[in-house]
Enzyme design. Structure first.
Site, PDB file in Angstrom:
ATOM      1  NE  ARG A   1     -20.125  12.428 -14.793  1.00 50.56           N
ATOM      2  CZ  ARG A   1     -19.031  12.921 -14.224  1.00 50.56           C
ATOM      3  NH1 ARG A   1     -19.108  14.024 -13.496  1.00 50.56           N
ATOM      4  NH2 ARG A   1     -17.871  12.318 -14.344  1.00 50.56           N
TER       5      ARG A   1
ATOM      6  CG  PHE B   1     -15.998  16.567  -6.630  1.00 50.44           C
ATOM      7  CD1 PHE B   1     -16.627  15.625  -7.433  1.00 50.44           C
ATOM      8  CD2 PHE B   1     -14.659  16.397  -6.346  1.00 50.44           C
ATOM      9  CE1 PHE B   1     -15.940  14.527  -7.923  1.00 50.44           C
ATOM     10  CE2 PHE B   1     -13.963  15.293  -6.839  1.00 50.44           C
ATOM     11  CZ  PHE B   1     -14.602  14.366  -7.624  1.00 50.44           C
TER      12      PHE B   1
ATOM     13  CE1 TYR C   1      -9.652  14.615 -13.478  1.00 48.63           C
ATOM     14  CE2 TYR C   1      -7.649  15.529 -12.529  1.00 48.63           C
ATOM     15  CZ  TYR C   1      -8.930  15.030 -12.369  1.00 48.63           C
ATOM     16  OH  TYR C   1      -9.472  14.956 -11.117  1.00 48.63           O
ATOM     17  CE  LYS C   2     -13.061  16.275 -13.276  1.00 50.44           C
ATOM     18  NZ  LYS C   2     -13.242  16.977 -12.015  1.00 50.44           N
TER      19      LYS C   2
ATOM     20  CG  ASP D   1     -14.148  23.075  -8.423  1.00 54.44           C
ATOM     21  OD1 ASP D   1     -13.890  22.952  -9.637  1.00 54.44           O
ATOM     22  OD2 ASP D   1     -13.932  22.181  -7.582  1.00 54.44           O
TER      23      ASP D   1
HETATM   24  C1  LIG Z   1     -12.712  16.379 -10.815  1.00 54.00           C
HETATM   25  C2  LIG Z   1     -12.968  17.298  -9.673  1.00 54.00           C
HETATM   26  C3  LIG Z   1     -12.006  17.478  -8.697  1.00 54.00           C
HETATM   27  C4  LIG Z   1     -10.734  16.659  -8.761  1.00 54.00           C
HETATM   28  O1  LIG Z   1      -9.715  17.164  -8.039  1.00 54.00           O
HETATM   29  P1  LIG Z   1      -8.224  16.585  -8.083  1.00 54.00           P
HETATM   30  O2  LIG Z   1      -7.726  17.006  -6.777  1.00 54.00           O
HETATM   31  O3  LIG Z   1      -7.529  17.279  -9.221  1.00 54.00           O
HETATM   32  O4  LIG Z   1      -8.267  15.120  -8.276  1.00 54.00           O
HETATM   33  C5  LIG Z   1     -12.271  18.384  -7.679  1.00 54.00           C
HETATM   34  N1  LIG Z   1     -13.437  19.079  -7.647  1.00 54.00           N
HETATM   35  C6  LIG Z   1     -14.391  18.906  -8.586  1.00 54.00           C
HETATM   36  C7  LIG Z   1     -15.665  19.685  -8.531  1.00 54.00           C
HETATM   37  C8  LIG Z   1     -14.179  17.991  -9.624  1.00 54.00           C
HETATM   38  O5  LIG Z   1     -15.125  17.786 -10.533  1.00 54.00           O
END
Ligand SMILES: *Cc1c(COP(=O)(O)O)cnc(C)c1O
Length: 417
Positions: free
Chosen positions: A376, A132, A228-229, A203
């Site tokens: 997705r 990400f 939040y996911k 992560d």
């Molecule tokens: C959704 C996501 C994030 C989001 O991070 P925030 O800082 O909480 O907005 C980070 N890394 C990955 C792999 C994600 O899927």
């Protein structure tokens, strides 16, 4: 169990699976409109009734009535570790190893800098080019503050073994790829990273609440994940971090603040870290957001991650099977077929992916688009039914066969895709 859907290619047979599904009653815990097929819980989990009630109670009972006393009487100060213990169960951690705070990118920053201090003679952080973007932006921007020369080596993760040498301090990988849904081997990768003397930071953004995790058995050093996911904690919910108990008291929070102090209300001039995972707190807890996450976690009470996983695989198998049967040749399924390598999503590649997702949303099936060419779809067993999978493919067939995705109104992308 994971083969439970075999032969279920009619809507009736899907309905029969729903009738037998032990998780089916959980759908009532969610405030979801009945006609909606929500395949985007991997981006923003839906509101639960318990979260709504919990936030209401925090507003009316704790804040309005209790005011400042609620820091003590409503347990606000203890919420980050108390809710952390609830998440610990979902990732195979021990009580006292998980803290809820900040957001995911910030927590990764804390853990990366903390980990680098533990390997002072090494100069490389390894991560994955498909990771990400936020994770990569963050790690590249903070290593410059590590106080010594550090290089971030962004690799093709399939070549990880070739990159592991005695200059690697830390490996940071996302366990389930956000774009393809590929799941990595938690224990196997961690073991190989340890064999070269490096630390492993995972992560879990697309893993927590989606797939069973056992950080204890896998000997994971450090991890962080999203609220939040799949945990349904609400937009911008606080994230969580995991610090293995053997590292507590050893690894330091690089962003010291008063609430990570052993005695914050003594207002001492000198810093002394609080014991355990509390030392990773910097600032005041976001009480309203924590309440939403706390309430949302009720949906996982009395359910095992094994049951969630079994249904998740059945749903994703069913989706892939129906897409291949009814839309042969239209999409490339980029998510691995092998169960051990699949998270809880299915990604379909198509040159008109954005338009397809938008046209599907108009037909009541919410998925999302990930650039450059991926549709997705997240599968969340607590509220999705087998008939939802059937109906989603039914509407996908209409969108594709009628060419609805080519409509000019889908030509411009909105800010959030
Ligand atoms: C959704 C996501 C994030 C989001 O991070 P925030 O800082 O909480 O907005 C980070 N890394 C990955 C792999 C994600 O899927």
């Amino acid at each position: 169990m994971t083969d439970a859907h075999r032969g279920a290619t009619t809507r009736e047979s899907c309905a029969a699976l729903d009738a037998l599904d032990e998780l089916a009653p959980r759908r009532a815990d969610f405030a979801l409109a009945d006609g909606l097929i929500y395949l985007d819980g991997n981006s923003l989990g839906p509101l639960t009734r318990a979260a709504r009630e919990r936030v209401r109670a925090t507003l009316d009972d704790e804040w309005a009535r209790g005011l400042v006393a609620s820091w003590n009487t409503a347990g606000w100060m203890g919420a980050p570790t108390r809710i952390g213990d609830r998440i610990a169960r979902l990732i195979g951690a021990q009580p006292g190893e998980v803290l809820v705070a900040d957001t995911l990118t910030i927590l990764l920053a804390k853990l990366v800098l903390g980990a680098l201090d533990l390997r002072p003679d090494r100069h490389v952080v390894v991560s994955d080019a498909a990771n990400f973007h936020s994770d990569l932006y963050m790690v590249e921007s903070i290593v410059r503050r590590a106080g010594r020369p550090i290089t971030v080596r962004v690799i093709d993760r399939d070549t990880l073994d070739d990159e592991l040498d005695d200059d690697v301090a830390l490996v940071m990988l996302t366990h389930v790829d956000f774009r393809t849904g590929e799941m990595l081997d938690l224990a196997g990768v961690t073991e190989r990273v340890h064999a070269c003397g490096a630390l492993m930071l995972w992560d879990f953004a697309h893993s927590t609440g989606a797939v069973p995790l056992d950080v204890t058995a896998a000997k994971v050093d450090l991890a962080a994940g999203c609220g939040y996911k799949y945990l349904n904690g609400g937009p911008g919910a606080p994230a969580f971090l995991y610090v293995r108990s053997s590292w507590q008291g050893v690894i330091e929070n690089p962003l010291r603040g008063w609430l990570g102090h052993a005695r914050p209300f003594d207002f001492e001039r000198d810093y002394e870290a609080a014991p355990g995972v509390q030392s990773f707190v910097t600032s005041s807890p976001s009480v309203l957001a924590l309440s939403a996450l706390d309430g949302a976690l009720d949906a996982f009470e009395g359910v095992t991650m094994a049951a969630i996983r079994a249904k998740s695989l059945a749903l994703t198998d069913l989706f892939i099977e129906l897409v291949e049967q009814r839309l042969a040749g239209h999409f490339e399924v980029v998510t691995p077929r092998i169960h051990a390598r699949r998270g809880s999503q299915v990604s379909l590649r198509h040159h008109a992916a954005y338009g397809i997702v938008q046209a599907l949303i108009e037909r009541g099936v919410v998925g999302d688009f990930r650039a450059p060419d991926v549709c997705r779809f997240g599968f969340t067993p607590l509220y999705l039914r087998y008939v939802d999978v059937y109906d989603a493919v039914d509407r996908l067939v209409v969108v594709v066969e009628r060419g609805e995705y080519a409509d000019p109104r889908f030509a411009t992308r909105r800010a959030v895709t």
